[in-house]
Motif scaffolding. Structure first.
Motif, mmCIF file in Angstrom:
data_model
loop_
_atom_site.group_PDB
_atom_site.id
_atom_site.type_symbol
_atom_site.label_atom_id
_atom_site.label_comp_id
_atom_site.label_asym_id
_atom_site.label_seq_id
_atom_site.Cartn_x
_atom_site.Cartn_y
_atom_site.Cartn_z
ATOM 1 N N ASN A 118 -54.832 45.642 -5.698
ATOM 2 C CA ASN A 118 -54.241 45.671 -4.365
ATOM 3 C C ASN A 118 -54.653 44.367 -3.699
ATOM 4 O O ASN A 118 -55.849 44.072 -3.612
ATOM 5 N N GLN A 119 -53.659 43.565 -3.271
ATOM 6 C CA GLN A 119 -54.026 42.252 -2.728
ATOM 7 C C GLN A 119 -54.737 42.334 -1.398
ATOM 8 O O GLN A 119 -55.345 41.360 -0.959
ATOM 9 N N LYS A 120 -54.705 43.490 -0.754
ATOM 10 C CA LYS A 120 -55.461 43.660 0.492
ATOM 11 C C LYS A 120 -56.919 43.951 0.160
ATOM 12 O O LYS A 120 -57.214 44.768 -0.714
ATOM 13 N N LYS A 139 -61.073 49.048 -4.037
ATOM 14 C CA LYS A 139 -60.775 48.773 -5.449
ATOM 15 C C LYS A 139 -62.028 48.851 -6.310
ATOM 16 O O LYS A 139 -62.059 49.563 -7.324
ATOM 17 N N THR A 140 -63.058 48.104 -5.912
ATOM 18 C CA THR A 140 -64.288 48.082 -6.702
ATOM 19 C C THR A 140 -64.976 49.431 -6.699
ATOM 20 O O THR A 140 -65.439 49.919 -7.744
ATOM 21 N N THR A 141 -65.060 50.069 -5.539
ATOM 22 C CA THR A 141 -65.683 51.385 -5.450
ATOM 23 C C THR A 141 -64.960 52.393 -6.331
ATOM 24 O O THR A 141 -65.587 53.203 -7.024
ATOM 25 N N THR A 142 -63.636 52.329 -6.326
ATOM 26 C CA THR A 142 -62.839 53.235 -7.163
ATOM 27 C C THR A 142 -63.076 52.955 -8.638
ATOM 28 O O THR A 142 -63.256 53.875 -9.436
ATOM 29 N N THR A 143 -63.081 51.674 -9.005
ATOM 30 C CA THR A 143 -63.293 51.309 -10.411
ATOM 31 C C THR A 143 -64.633 51.822 -10.919
ATOM 32 O O THR A 143 -64.721 52.456 -11.982
ATOM 33 N N VAL A 144 -65.677 51.555 -10.157
ATOM 34 C CA VAL A 144 -67.031 51.924 -10.584
ATOM 35 C C VAL A 144 -67.176 53.436 -10.701
ATOM 36 O O VAL A 144 -67.668 53.960 -11.716
ATOM 37 N N ASN A 145 -66.749 54.167 -9.696
ATOM 38 C CA ASN A 145 -66.987 55.610 -9.684
ATOM 39 C C ASN A 145 -66.114 56.365 -10.674
ATOM 40 O O ASN A 145 -66.566 57.333 -11.292
ATOM 41 N N LEU A 146 -64.875 55.933 -10.850
ATOM 42 C CA LEU A 146 -64.036 56.573 -11.863
ATOM 43 C C LEU A 146 -64.591 56.313 -13.260
ATOM 44 O O LEU A 146 -64.607 57.211 -14.112
ATOM 45 N N ALA A 147 -65.044 55.071 -13.499
ATOM 46 C CA ALA A 147 -65.598 54.734 -14.807
ATOM 47 C C ALA A 147 -66.847 55.562 -15.103
ATOM 48 O O ALA A 147 -67.009 56.096 -16.210
ATOM 49 N N VAL A 148 -67.740 55.691 -14.126
ATOM 50 C CA VAL A 148 -68.966 56.463 -14.330
ATOM 51 C C VAL A 148 -68.634 57.940 -14.543
ATOM 52 O O VAL A 148 -69.209 58.604 -15.418
#
Length: 358
Positions: free
Chosen positions: A104-106, A111-120
């Motif tokens: 998301n360009q905004k 984005k980062t919080t979603t990436t980290v928590n979904l991955a964990v």
């Protein structure tokens, strides 16, 4: 002494409201049941020394365990479910690797919080997950407590110097099924250096394809821009996950992002698909959040996850301890919401549940 006046009508109403016990004379052939005599020296009901007969006299009004659990007990149960200490595969594993670009360009939409928590969350429940930090700020590396200071081999070496991805991937401490390719400040110059590189848009795709191991999920955390780094992520991915903050500005730039995704699909990656929309920073106290949610669901339909990420201070606190909210406070609302989102993504990735423990 003040005389107490009895209200006859009130007494009559009170007495009629109290259920009357039937007498032996009012019930045919009924005999009065013996009233159990409680021994003062006997152990209390429910204690280890209580007998089965005593347990039988527990009132029907005693709440069940589910009704009687205090909030802390419920939070502890959620924490155990999220942490999955048994290590069993409780989320279905896909038949092939799912490469998901979180874009998301905004900035500041999660984005980062979603990436980290979904991955964990997926890694804790039996999936093999790789996180590629493609943001020069390196926040995903910070959230996973992976070293990303100057001099550490990072994704920049893979894009510019063609270093194999397995040489820069690091295991995440405490989570056996999770690996991270960190990003250092060197990545900030990659946008300019990639301009003159051959096949500049597909450098990351080739690095992921050449990785010798097998992953169930590869999450690519994109920078808040639509430059060459984001284009590399879109070319390498099969699916796009778009976190949308429940505010008007987040909707305003969404059309431009969709247009860029369509351009990449037409010219560089025909398999690219916007598969998942996740609503983040939802504030139930405002009408605006409800309005944004309805607009997004009406426009994207089933692509929007049912799970919604609320504003939660635990989610913001976790990175300062080098953790995801899943391990920092697994019983919090933020952790529960990301767990539900990960479970929904996993279930969408398979046609029928997979129960393998490989």
């Amino acid at each position: 002494m003040i005389p107490i006046r009895r209200n006859a009508s009130a007494s009559a109403r009170f007495e009629s409201a109290v259920p009357q016990q039937p007498t032996p004379d009012s019930v045919p052939d009924a005999t009065p049941e013996p009233v159990p005599v409680t021994d003062p020296s006997a152990p209390p009901v429910g204690s280890p020394g209580a007998t089965a007969a005593e347990a039988a006299y527990v009132s029907r009004e005693t709440p069940t365990r589910e009704e009687d659990d205090p909030p802390l007990a419920m939070e502890a149960m959620r924490a155990v479910q999220i942490l999955n200490p048994s290590g069993e595969v409780t989320m279905p594993r896909p038949e092939r690797t799912r490469v998901m670009c979180v874009a998301n360009q905004k900035g500041g939409v999660g984005k980062t919080t979603t990436t980290v928590n979904l991955a964990v969350a997926l890694a804790l429940h039996g999936n093999r997950v790789l996180v590629v930090d493609l943001d020069p700020q390196g926040n995903a590396s910070t959230g996973l407590n992976v070293p990303h200071h100057t001099g550490v081999p990072d994704v920049y070496d893979c894009l510019i110097n063609s270093v194999p991805l397995e040489e820069v991937a690091q295991g995440v401490e405490g989570i056996p099924n999770l690996w991270c390719v960190p990003a250092t400040i060197d990545l900030a110059g990659a946008e300019i250096e990639l301009v003159s590189v051959v096949a500049r848009e597909s450098r990351l795709a080739r690095a992921i394809a050449a990785y010798p191991g097998h992953f169930d999920y590869v999450f690519i955390d994109c920078p808040p821009s639509l430059g060459l780094l984001t284009v590399n992520a879109l070319v390498a991915a099969q699916e796009v996950l778009i976190p949308i903050q429940c505010e008007y500005y987040a909707l305003e730039g969404l059309n431009q992002l969709i247009n860029n995704i369509n351009l990449v699909r037409q010219h560089l990656n025909p398999k690219l698909d916007v598969s998942t929309i996740l609503l983040t920073m939802y504030d139930r106290r405002t009408r605006l959040a409800d309005a944004v949610e309805q607009d997004v669901r009406n426009h994207f339909g089933d692509k929007v996850l049912q799970a919604v990420i609320p504003r939660n201070v635990r989610v913001s606190e976790a990175p300062s301890y080098g953790q995801s909210v899943m391990t920092y406070d697994p019983g919090s609302r933020g952790a529960t919401s990301y767990f539900e989102a990960a479970q929904e993504i996993a279930e969408r990735g398979v046609k029928e549940p997979v129960g393998r423990n490989a």
